[in-house]
Scaffold this motif. Structure first.
Motif, PDB file in Angstrom:
ATOM      1  N   UNK A 137     -14.054  18.485  42.815  1.00 34.94           N
ATOM      2  CA  UNK A 137     -13.241  19.666  42.512  1.00 34.94           C
ATOM      3  C   UNK A 137     -11.888  19.621  41.574  1.00 34.94           C
ATOM      4  N   UNK A 138     -11.069  20.416  41.664  1.00 38.23           N
ATOM      5  CA  UNK A 138      -9.643  20.250  40.661  1.00 38.23           C
ATOM      6  C   UNK A 138      -8.823  21.192  41.186  1.00 38.23           C
ATOM      7  N   UNK A 139      -7.571  20.899  40.761  1.00 45.11           N
ATOM      8  CA  UNK A 139      -6.410  21.620  41.266  1.00 45.11           C
ATOM      9  C   UNK A 139      -5.119  21.460  40.543  1.00 45.11           C
ATOM     10  N   UNK A 140      -4.188  22.037  40.764  1.00 47.03           N
ATOM     11  CA  UNK A 140      -2.888  22.098  40.066  1.00 47.03           C
ATOM     12  C   UNK A 140      -1.856  22.392  41.100  1.00 47.03           C
ATOM     13  N   UNK A 141      -0.542  21.766  40.653  1.00 47.17           N
ATOM     14  CA  UNK A 141       0.675  22.280  41.523  1.00 47.17           C
ATOM     15  C   UNK A 141       1.090  23.201  40.846  1.00 47.17           C
ATOM     16  N   UNK A 142       1.565  24.220  41.629  1.00 48.84           N
ATOM     17  CA  UNK A 142       2.229  25.416  41.296  1.00 48.84           C
ATOM     18  C   UNK A 142       3.612  26.007  42.159  1.00 48.84           C
ATOM     19  N   UNK A 143       4.429  26.797  41.501  1.00 49.24           N
ATOM     20  CA  UNK A 143       5.613  27.140  42.266  1.00 49.24           C
ATOM     21  C   UNK A 143       5.369  28.105  43.336  1.00 49.24           C
ATOM     22  N   UNK A 300       8.634  18.989  52.823  1.00 49.38           N
ATOM     23  CA  UNK A 300       9.368  19.042  51.317  1.00 49.38           C
ATOM     24  C   UNK A 300      10.387  20.400  51.240  1.00 49.38           C
ATOM     25  N   UNK A 301      11.177  20.116  50.478  1.00 51.28           N
ATOM     26  CA  UNK A 301      12.074  21.432  50.011  1.00 51.28           C
ATOM     27  C   UNK A 301      11.015  22.277  49.460  1.00 51.28           C
ATOM     28  N   UNK A 302      11.739  23.624  49.189  1.00 48.13           N
ATOM     29  CA  UNK A 302      10.940  24.528  48.447  1.00 48.13           C
ATOM     30  C   UNK A 302      11.089  24.165  46.942  1.00 48.13           C
ATOM     31  N   UNK A 303      10.187  24.357  46.026  1.00 43.63           N
ATOM     32  CA  UNK A 303       8.701  24.742  46.454  1.00 43.63           C
ATOM     33  C   UNK A 303       7.997  23.293  46.225  1.00 43.63           C
ATOM     34  N   UNK A 304       6.778  23.674  46.798  1.00 42.65           N
ATOM     35  CA  UNK A 304       5.889  22.540  46.586  1.00 42.65           C
ATOM     36  C   UNK A 304       4.306  22.922  47.241  1.00 42.65           C
ATOM     37  N   UNK A 347       8.495  22.500  37.335  1.00 42.79           N
ATOM     38  CA  UNK A 347       9.096  21.121  37.920  1.00 42.79           C
ATOM     39  C   UNK A 347       8.111  20.157  38.427  1.00 42.79           C
ATOM     40  N   UNK A 348       8.369  19.100  38.653  1.00 41.63           N
ATOM     41  CA  UNK A 348       7.597  17.885  39.051  1.00 41.63           C
ATOM     42  C   UNK A 348       7.475  17.811  40.692  1.00 41.63           C
ATOM     43  N   UNK A 349       6.541  19.168  40.658  1.00 37.50           N
ATOM     44  CA  UNK A 349       6.693  19.472  42.421  1.00 37.50           C
ATOM     45  C   UNK A 349       6.096  18.326  43.298  1.00 37.50           C
TER      46      UNK A 349
END
Ligand SMILES: *Cc1c(COP(=O)(O)O)cnc(C)c1O
Length: 468
Positions: A137-143, A300-304, A347-349
């Motif tokens: 699979x694959x993925x990405x971090x997002x806000x 974690x704090x928002x967002x992650x 941001x470096x989530x």
């Protein structure tokens, strides 16, 4: 050396860290209110908004007194009486990551603009994929989860109607979702230009859990009308109740009909770390996409948030139907996430989650999930034994829906009065048209004593409402 329009970082940092440390201690002690909801007009005045905006040069002292007011007028999520929403009590590690980012500002969508952060995101995505057994699979971090849901819906559309990117939507696309799916799903569908009427409802039981046997009929009826099912959405877990849809049965059904299955799992996915509660996620690997909010269950704090796809190609194709895949493959320095996400600047989530996990350890995080899931069961049992309290919705995650004297008292009014008194913060929800009070156990400090206090408070407020 400081910039002429700036504060001395060392000096101000020490002041702020000291203040926050005593803030955290005070919040955790639970001795003052969890929130003091004042009017905005009062806060505009006390935060000296006009004064500070109108004259530059806030100094250390002024900042210190501003922060006192600001912290006072905040929701204290570390307070044991904070049992309201699916919002994490952040680990200190997350605060450190936020501070570092605020100081160095590395928007890492382009590898060069944050090599360390981009590397951590890339590796954490691999870690998450391994947990779901999606090695290809694959993925990405997002806000945030709402954005992650838009992304997943775009990917589902690219899979079934790749021409839509250039030509617009075919008119016959539909999405299947339970009536209690999160509003961000309906928004995503409207944002995609499909229109909210293209969402077909999957029948649910009295607890608003999907009835898998009812799905084939909905898909077949859509087919007969000439509609194409773009995706089916499952709740993992439902925002209101914390209940998990039966993923395995839904997954097998979707595979049979060759239908994209999206797990709206920002909250419930964290149970994948838990040996004890993992069973709630049986069948998750049958999905095509899922979302994962670390700012809900992973301290974690928002967002992650991350959005994950079982097949790498689905991430690659979301924003273009051409071979950006190759570009990704031959990239050897590092990966730009920019072509594969909604955001431009990001941001470096992932750094927040990485540092948090580096401190708790995977097992520590699993223990945390177990602890709050356990607590919800213990609290529910304790509450249902008390006169006047009724619990009819089963407990699966760390969410407890309940009612107090439902035939005599307006539950919304009860909540409003309770929150105004300040010692407890709880939420409310509607299930099949009925209003419930709702606890979300996010705080390791919330214990049976807290709950006893809450019940006494509810009885007091309830007594007042009965008199008026
Ligand atoms: C919280 C939640 C969302 C939205 O996620 P955000 O991070 O708040 O944008 C979507 N779906 C479900 C089921 C949720 O519980």
């Amino acid at each position: 050396m400081k910039h002429s329009d700036d504060l001395d970082f060392q000096e101000v940092g020490q002041m702020v860290v000291k203040k926050l440390a005593s803030y955290l201690d005070a919040s955790r002690s639970g001795s003052s209110p969890v929130v003091d909801l004042r009017s905005m007009a009062d806060m505009v005045k006390d935060l000296q908004f006009e004064e500070f905006l109108g004259q530059k040069g806030m100094n250390l002292e002024a900042l210190s007194s501003f922060l006192d007011t600001y912290l006072q007028d905040s929701m204290h999520v570390h307070h044991p009486g904070y049992i309201g929403h699916q919002v994490a009590v952040p680990n200190v590690a997350s605060a450190i990551a936020d501070l570092v980012h605020g100081a160095i500002n590395n928007p890492m969508s382009i590898f060069e603009m944050g090599p360390a952060a981009a590397t951590i995101e890339h590796q954490l995505i691999r870690w998450m994929l391994t947990k779901v057994a999606w090695e290809k699979g694959a993925g990405v971090f997002t806000h945030g989860g709402s954005m992650a849901n838009i992304h997943a819906m775009l990917a589902a559309r690219a899979a079934i109607a790749p021409e839509a990117w250039q030509k617009g939507n075919p008119p016959n696309l539909v999405v299947l979702a339970p009536e209690n799916s999160h509003y961000s799903i309906a928004r995503a569908i409207s944002i995609l230009g499909m229109g909210s009427e293209s969402i077909l409802t999957i029948p649910t039981d009295r607890n608003e859990v999907v009835i898998p046997d009812a799905i084939p009929q909905v898909i077949e009826a859509a087919r007969e009308r000439g509609q194409m099912t773009m995706a089916l959405i499952a709740n993992v877990a439902a925002t209101s109740t914390g209940l998990y849809d039966p993923l395995e049965e839904i997954g097998l059904c979707c595979n049979e009909y060759d239908c994209w299955l999206h797990m709206d799992s920002p909250h419930g996915i964290a149970a994948i770390l838990s040996a004890k509660y993992q069973h709630l996620l049986a069948g998750i690997e049958l999905a095509d996409s899922l979302i994962w909010d670390a700012h809900k269950m992973m301290q974690t704090s928002t967002l992650c948030t991350a959005v994950l796809f079982k097949e790498e190609a689905h991430l690659m194709q979301t924003f273009s139907q051409k071979g950006s895949y190759l570009f990704y493959e031959k990239e050897n320095q590092g990966v730009d996430s920019l072509p594969y996400q909604l955001e431009c600047t990001k941001a470096p989530l992932a750094t927040k989650l990485f540092l948090t996990l580096a401190i708790t350890g995977e097992q520590g995080m699993a223990d945390f999930v177990d602890a709050v899931y356990d607590k919800a069961r213990i609290f529910a049992k304790y509450m249902s034994a008390r006169q006047g309290f009724s619990i009819v919705i089963p407990i699966e995650a760390n969410i407890v829906c309940f009612q107090y004297l439902p035939n005599k008292i307006d539950q919304l009014q009860l909540r409003e009065k309770l929150v105004k008194r300040g010692m407890f913060y709880i939420s409310s929800t509607e299930i099949k048209g009925t209003r419930y009070l709702r606890l979300v156990v996010m705080n390791a400090l919330t214990d049976l004593d807290t709950i006893t206090g809450l019940l006494v408070e509810i009885e007091t407020v309830g007594g007042q409402l009965l008199q008026t």
